[in-house]
Design a protein around this motif. Structure first.
Motif, PDB file in Angstrom:
ATOM      1  N   GLY A   9     -11.896   0.383   3.425  1.00 52.14           N
ATOM      2  CA  GLY A   9     -10.737   1.237   3.228  1.00 52.14           C
ATOM      3  C   GLY A   9     -10.561   2.221   4.366  1.00 52.14           C
ATOM      4  O   GLY A   9     -11.410   2.326   5.256  1.00 52.14           O
ATOM      5  N   GLY A  10      -9.432   2.930   4.348  1.00 53.37           N
ATOM      6  CA  GLY A  10      -9.186   3.906   5.396  1.00 53.37           C
ATOM      7  C   GLY A  10      -7.738   4.324   5.431  1.00 53.37           C
ATOM      8  O   GLY A  10      -6.971   4.058   4.504  1.00 53.37           O
ATOM      9  N   LEU A  11      -7.376   4.982   6.517  1.00 55.00           N
ATOM     10  CA  LEU A  11      -6.018   5.466   6.736  1.00 55.00           C
ATOM     11  C   LEU A  11      -5.331   4.549   7.749  1.00 55.00           C
ATOM     12  O   LEU A  11      -5.890   4.273   8.816  1.00 55.00           O
ATOM     13  CB  LEU A  11      -6.061   6.898   7.261  1.00 55.00           C
ATOM     14  N   GLY A  16       0.803  -1.587   9.013  1.00 56.04           N
ATOM     15  CA  GLY A  16      -0.512  -1.955   9.507  1.00 56.04           C
ATOM     16  C   GLY A  16      -1.277  -2.851   8.553  1.00 56.04           C
ATOM     17  O   GLY A  16      -0.762  -3.274   7.508  1.00 56.04           O
ATOM     18  N   SER A  17      -2.525  -3.124   8.927  1.00 54.80           N
ATOM     19  CA  SER A  17      -3.368  -4.042   8.161  1.00 54.80           C
ATOM     20  C   SER A  17      -4.743  -3.440   7.919  1.00 54.80           C
ATOM     21  O   SER A  17      -5.225  -2.617   8.714  1.00 54.80           O
ATOM     22  CB  SER A  17      -3.538  -5.366   8.923  1.00 54.80           C
ATOM     23  N   ALA A  92      -3.834   3.909  -2.681  1.00 57.23           N
ATOM     24  CA  ALA A  92      -4.565   3.934  -3.955  1.00 57.23           C
ATOM     25  C   ALA A  92      -6.055   3.813  -3.671  1.00 57.23           C
ATOM     26  O   ALA A  92      -6.462   3.518  -2.535  1.00 57.23           O
ATOM     27  CB  ALA A  92      -4.122   2.790  -4.861  1.00 57.23           C
ATOM     28  N   VAL A  93      -6.844   3.995  -4.709  1.00 52.84           N
ATOM     29  CA  VAL A  93      -8.252   3.598  -4.657  1.00 52.84           C
ATOM     30  C   VAL A  93      -8.317   2.145  -5.099  1.00 52.84           C
ATOM     31  O   VAL A  93      -7.778   1.786  -6.148  1.00 52.84           O
ATOM     32  CB  VAL A  93      -9.135   4.478  -5.560  1.00 52.84           C
ATOM     33  N   TYR A  94      -8.948   1.339  -4.289  1.00 46.94           N
ATOM     34  CA  TYR A  94      -9.050  -0.090  -4.563  1.00 46.94           C
ATOM     35  C   TYR A  94     -10.450  -0.399  -5.098  1.00 46.94           C
ATOM     36  O   TYR A  94     -11.459   0.004  -4.504  1.00 46.94           O
ATOM     37  CB  TYR A  94      -8.773  -0.904  -3.302  1.00 46.94           C
ATOM     38  N   TYR A  95     -10.476  -1.141  -6.205  1.00 46.80           N
ATOM     39  CA  TYR A  95     -11.720  -1.472  -6.871  1.00 46.80           C
ATOM     40  C   TYR A  95     -11.923  -2.985  -6.906  1.00 46.80           C
ATOM     41  O   TYR A  95     -10.989  -3.735  -7.183  1.00 46.80           O
ATOM     42  CB  TYR A  95     -11.720  -0.966  -8.312  1.00 46.80           C
ATOM     43  N   CYS A  96     -13.150  -3.378  -6.689  1.00 46.81           N
ATOM     44  CA  CYS A  96     -13.550  -4.761  -6.886  1.00 46.81           C
ATOM     45  C   CYS A  96     -14.131  -4.886  -8.286  1.00 46.81           C
ATOM     46  O   CYS A  96     -14.846  -3.985  -8.751  1.00 46.81           O
ATOM     47  CB  CYS A  96     -14.601  -5.134  -5.835  1.00 46.81           C
ATOM     48  N   GLN A 119     -17.465   1.020  -6.899  1.00 41.89           N
ATOM     49  CA  GLN A 119     -17.178   2.458  -6.933  1.00 41.89           C
ATOM     50  C   GLN A 119     -15.788   2.776  -6.389  1.00 41.89           C
ATOM     51  O   GLN A 119     -15.301   3.899  -6.559  1.00 41.89           O
ATOM     52  CB  GLN A 119     -18.241   3.224  -6.138  1.00 41.89           C
ATOM     53  N   GLY A 120     -15.177   1.827  -5.719  1.00 40.12           N
ATOM     54  CA  GLY A 120     -13.830   2.014  -5.184  1.00 40.12           C
ATOM     55  C   GLY A 120     -13.833   2.435  -3.729  1.00 40.12           C
ATOM     56  O   GLY A 120     -14.781   3.068  -3.243  1.00 40.12           O
ATOM     57  N   THR A 121     -12.770   2.096  -3.044  1.00 38.27           N
ATOM     58  CA  THR A 121     -12.575   2.506  -1.651  1.00 38.27           C
ATOM     59  C   THR A 121     -11.132   2.961  -1.487  1.00 38.27           C
ATOM     60  O   THR A 121     -10.201   2.314  -1.977  1.00 38.27           O
ATOM     61  CB  THR A 121     -12.937   1.371  -0.673  1.00 38.27           C
ATOM     62  N   GLN A 122     -10.949   4.082  -0.807  1.00 35.29           N
ATOM     63  CA  GLN A 122      -9.617   4.681  -0.673  1.00 35.29           C
ATOM     64  C   GLN A 122      -8.830   3.975   0.431  1.00 35.29           C
ATOM     65  O   GLN A 122      -9.325   3.799   1.550  1.00 35.29           O
ATOM     66  CB  GLN A 122      -9.740   6.168  -0.357  1.00 35.29           C
ATOM     67  N   VAL A 123      -7.598   3.623   0.112  1.00 33.34           N
ATOM     68  CA  VAL A 123      -6.650   3.113   1.096  1.00 33.34           C
ATOM     69  C   VAL A 123      -5.459   4.062   1.113  1.00 33.34           C
ATOM     70  O   VAL A 123      -4.845   4.300   0.075  1.00 33.34           O
ATOM     71  CB  VAL A 123      -6.199   1.680   0.760  1.00 33.34           C
TER      72      VAL A 123
END
Length: 127
Positions: A9-11, A16-17, A92-96, A119-123
């Protein structure tokens, strides 16, 4: 017990991709149906994409069709979410999530069917 860890995740600017990765441990990834969910502030957690154990069946939310691609490499115990043409509303926060499955080709589209979560990763997508 299955342990899932998301990364990637990131900014990013609109258009973008990003590629998210979900690493699984504690159980062979190939025995798990897997999904990516996301949750924006004030919203419910929603399904983005789901993939069967074999990778032969895939389901996408309408909002990401044609822009996101879910895939898996069972040899590496990893599931990916390639995201292109990102929009601010993808923030959003992306969860697997993963669930044991006896079927090679079934996908799970309901949140309650998943037993394990990362735990989620912020995008964050800026306009």
């Amino acid at each position: 017990q299955v342990h899932l860890v998301e990364s990637g995740g990131g900014l990013v600017q609109a258009g973008g991709s990003l590629r998210l990765s979900c690493g699984a441990s504690g159980r062979t990834c190939g025995s798990l149906a897997t999904g990516w969910f996301r949750q924006a502030p004030g919203n419910e957690r929603e399904l983005v994409a789901a993939i069967s154990r074999s990778g032969g069946t895939i389901n996408y939310a309408d909002s990401v069709k044609g822009r996101f691609t879910i895939s898996r490499d069972n040899a590496k115990n990893t599931v990916y979410l390639q995201m292109k043409s990102l929009k601010p509303e993808d923030t959003a926060v992306y969860y697997c999530a993963a669930a044991p499955s006896s079927s090679l080709y079934s996908v799970f589209t309901f949140r309650v069917t998943y037993d394990y979560w990362g735990q989620g990763t912020q995008v964050t997508v800026s306009s």
